[in-house]
Write an enzyme that holds these catalytic residues in place. Structure first.
Site, mmCIF file in Angstrom:
data_model
loop_
_atom_site.group_PDB
_atom_site.id
_atom_site.type_symbol
_atom_site.label_atom_id
_atom_site.label_comp_id
_atom_site.label_asym_id
_atom_site.label_seq_id
_atom_site.Cartn_x
_atom_site.Cartn_y
_atom_site.Cartn_z
ATOM 1 N N ASP A 71 54.158 55.425 21.414
ATOM 2 C CA ASP A 71 52.938 55.457 22.209
ATOM 3 C C ASP A 71 52.548 56.879 22.603
ATOM 4 O O ASP A 71 51.365 57.211 22.692
ATOM 5 C CB ASP A 71 53.108 54.601 23.462
ATOM 6 C CG ASP A 71 52.987 53.105 23.166
ATOM 7 O OD1 ASP A 71 52.710 52.752 22.009
ATOM 8 O OD2 ASP A 71 53.174 52.306 24.093
ATOM 9 N N GLY A 72 53.541 57.741 22.836
ATOM 10 C CA GLY A 72 53.230 59.131 23.176
ATOM 11 C C GLY A 72 52.508 59.844 22.053
ATOM 12 O O GLY A 72 51.583 60.636 22.282
ATOM 13 N N ARG A 156 59.298 65.893 49.637
ATOM 14 C CA ARG A 156 58.156 66.076 50.539
ATOM 15 C C ARG A 156 56.969 65.251 50.044
ATOM 16 O O ARG A 156 56.694 65.203 48.844
ATOM 17 C CB ARG A 156 57.750 67.543 50.602
ATOM 18 C CG ARG A 156 58.854 68.483 51.059
ATOM 19 C CD ARG A 156 58.351 69.910 51.108
ATOM 20 N NE ARG A 156 57.409 70.121 52.203
ATOM 21 C CZ ARG A 156 56.751 71.265 52.395
ATOM 22 N NH1 ARG A 156 56.901 72.267 51.543
ATOM 23 N NH2 ARG A 156 55.928 71.390 53.409
ATOM 24 N N SER A 189 51.332 53.641 36.058
ATOM 25 C CA SER A 189 50.736 52.817 37.105
ATOM 26 C C SER A 189 51.569 51.567 37.352
ATOM 27 O O SER A 189 51.815 51.178 38.506
ATOM 28 C CB SER A 189 49.302 52.433 36.721
ATOM 29 O OG SER A 189 48.722 51.568 37.677
#
Length: 287
Positions: A71-72, A156, A189
């Site tokens: 897929d990359g 952070r 996602s």
């Protein structure tokens, strides 16, 4: 579809199986008087010398583009083919993926159908990503899967203000945000807790990554809607499109995402079903 006379091959640069499969495809095509071009930056050192072409001339020299890898590699090929609206076919030389259409054992048959014009086009939504920054990321970029804004340093949070259709929505305190297409809904996602959308559904997903706030859900928007992300603190943020880091963002920089005015044109031979691939990926039972 018209018969194909010029094919661009985009092999995975470091995977030997993908390079060998690309060699086999190039030999098959040239033996049938089809010209082959390969971007110079995608060939292993010393390989494919007779087919190489500069990246910026690649799209103009092709009728279709064929990715050889996972897929990359498909995302890389999509970035090369998008400007010319070239149809894109994927040959899978990796693990089971969502984008590649053809398995290696079906290579010859699939190339035969390709050059005969015996295929259909599946149009996929693309993100237009406009970065306003004084750094190297400034400008407009395109993404088939997603744009990611994420913290530069571990440990952070970053604060990213969100406007939707020019109205303020919220400020995420999070590790970052992912703006994805339906095609990209199975990638970062999804790992961040976002929903899976059929690639036939035209939408944009906004998903926070590890948010430190009560509202931690994804939003599903239309492709004509606009998401603006503004960096609201001085903690470093990097922006990544389809796995490629394009630069660092600082306080006050912004990124606007919306649906592009044209799609990526994926070639389909009618051999794969997205939902069955999804089932296989997750080992879902038949009953």
């Amino acid at each position: 579809m018209d018969k194909v006379q010029r094919v661009g091959l985009v092999p995975h640069r470091t995977r030997l199986d993908a390079q060998r499969l690309a060699e086999r495809a190039a030999s098959w095509l040239t033996s049938r008087d089809v010209s082959v071009r390969i971007p110079r930056s995608d060939a292993a050192e010393g390989a494919f010398s007779e087919y190489l072409i500069d990246d910026d001339k690649f799209a103009a020299a092709c009728d279709v583009v064929v990715s050889v890898g996972g897929d990359g590699t498909m995302l890389r090929a999509a970035s090369l083919s998008f400007s010319g609206s070239l149809p894109l076919l994927g040959i899978n030389a990796g693990r089971l993926g969502y984008l590649a259409e053809v398995e290696p054992e079906n290579l010859d048959e699939s190339l035969g159908r390709l050059i005969a014009g015996d295929y259909e086009i599946d149009e996929r939504t693309v993100l237009a990503v406009t970065v306003n920054s004084s750094g190297p990321a400034n400008g407009t970029w395109w993404a088939l899967n997603e744009a990611v804004l994420e913290k530069e340093a571990p440990g952070r949070l970053v604060h990213i203000g969100i406007e939707i259709n020019k109205a303020f929505f919220t400020t995420y305190a999070a590790d970052g945000v992912v703006i994805a297409t339906s095609t990209g809904s199975t990638a970062y996602s999804f790992s961040a807790g976002g929903p899976i959308a059929s690639p036939q559904h035209e939408c944009i997903l906004l998903t926070p990554v590890s948010p430190h706030m009560l509202f931690d859900r994804s939003l599903i928007l239309g492709t004509q809607e606009e998401i603006k992300c503004t960096i609201t603190d001085d903690r470093g943020v990097v922006i990544i499109t389809d796995g490629r880091e394009i630069g660092r963002l600082t306080m006050g920089d912004s990124v606007v995402c919306t649906g592009a005015d044209k799609p990526v044109r994926m070639i389909t031979l009618g051999t794969r079903d997205f939902h069955q691939i999804l089932k296989a990926k997750f080992g879902l039972a038949d009953r």
